[in-house]
Motif scaffolding. Structure first.
Motif, short mmCIF file in Angstrom:
data_model
loop_
_atom_site.label_atom_id
_atom_site.label_comp_id
_atom_site.label_asym_id
_atom_site.label_seq_id
_atom_site.Cartn_x
_atom_site.Cartn_y
_atom_site.Cartn_z
N LEU A 30 47.68 -9.60 48.28
CA LEU A 30 46.80 -8.46 48.53
C LEU A 30 45.39 -8.94 48.86
O LEU A 30 44.77 -8.47 49.81
N VAL A 31 44.89 -9.89 48.09
CA VAL A 31 43.55 -10.43 48.35
C VAL A 31 43.51 -11.12 49.71
O VAL A 31 42.54 -10.99 50.46
N LEU B 250 44.09 -18.59 48.49
CA LEU B 250 44.05 -17.98 49.82
C LEU B 250 44.35 -19.05 50.85
O LEU B 250 43.64 -20.06 50.92
N ALA B 251 45.37 -18.84 51.65
CA ALA B 251 45.75 -19.80 52.69
C ALA B 251 45.91 -21.20 52.12
O ALA B 251 45.47 -22.18 52.71
N GLY B 252 46.48 -21.28 50.93
CA GLY B 252 46.74 -22.57 50.31
C GLY B 252 45.53 -23.23 49.66
O GLY B 252 45.63 -24.35 49.17
N ARG B 253 44.41 -22.54 49.62
CA ARG B 253 43.20 -23.09 49.02
C ARG B 253 42.72 -22.21 47.88
O ARG B 253 42.81 -20.99 47.96
N ALA C 270 41.62 -11.17 55.28
CA ALA C 270 41.87 -11.22 56.72
C ALA C 270 41.24 -10.04 57.45
O ALA C 270 40.92 -10.15 58.64
N ASP C 271 41.04 -8.93 56.74
CA ASP C 271 40.53 -7.71 57.37
C ASP C 271 39.03 -7.50 57.19
O ASP C 271 38.46 -6.58 57.75
N ASN D 264 30.96 -10.63 51.92
CA ASN D 264 31.62 -11.61 51.06
C ASN D 264 32.89 -11.01 50.47
O ASN D 264 33.10 -9.80 50.48
N LEU D 265 33.76 -11.87 49.99
CA LEU D 265 35.07 -11.43 49.52
C LEU D 265 34.98 -10.48 48.34
O LEU D 265 35.71 -9.48 48.29
N SER D 266 34.09 -10.74 47.39
CA SER D 266 33.96 -9.84 46.24
C SER D 266 33.58 -8.43 46.68
O SER D 266 34.15 -7.44 46.19
N SER D 267 32.66 -8.32 47.61
CA SER D 267 32.26 -7.00 48.13
C SER D 267 33.41 -6.35 48.89
O SER D 267 33.65 -5.14 48.76
N ALA D 268 34.12 -7.14 49.69
CA ALA D 268 35.26 -6.60 50.44
C ALA D 268 36.32 -6.03 49.51
O ALA D 268 36.90 -4.99 49.78
#
Length: 75
Positions: A44-45, A13-16, A50-51, A56-60
């Motif tokens: 997609l992730v 994500l964003a190069g990381r 971003a939205d 947390n990302l897993s929940s999103a």
């Protein structure tokens, strides 16, 4: 209902690199959604990331997949 294991995968994500833990069914759904949108899974992730709002990302990701299939079912 069969128990499924949680799988941790690394996404860029964003190069990381970041690790995301999801059940196999969610990874499969994400791949299907990405294919249908002609996107990579990482792209997609990144869009989901971003939205997201205060979760947390897993929940999103889980909420995104749920929303995607709910929308398809209502059409």
């Amino acid at each position: 209902m069969k128990s499924t294991s949680v799988v941790k995968r690394t996404i860029i994500l964003a190069g990381r690199k970041t690790s995301v833990s999801q059940e196999d069914a969610f990874w499969d759904a994400m791949k299907e959604i990405a294919r249908s949108r002609a996107m990579t899974l990482s792209d997609l992730v990144a869009a989901i990331d971003a939205d997201r709002h205060h979760t947390n990302l897993s929940s999103a990701i889980r909420l995104f997949v749920l929303s995607y299939y709910r929308d398809r079912a209502s059409k």
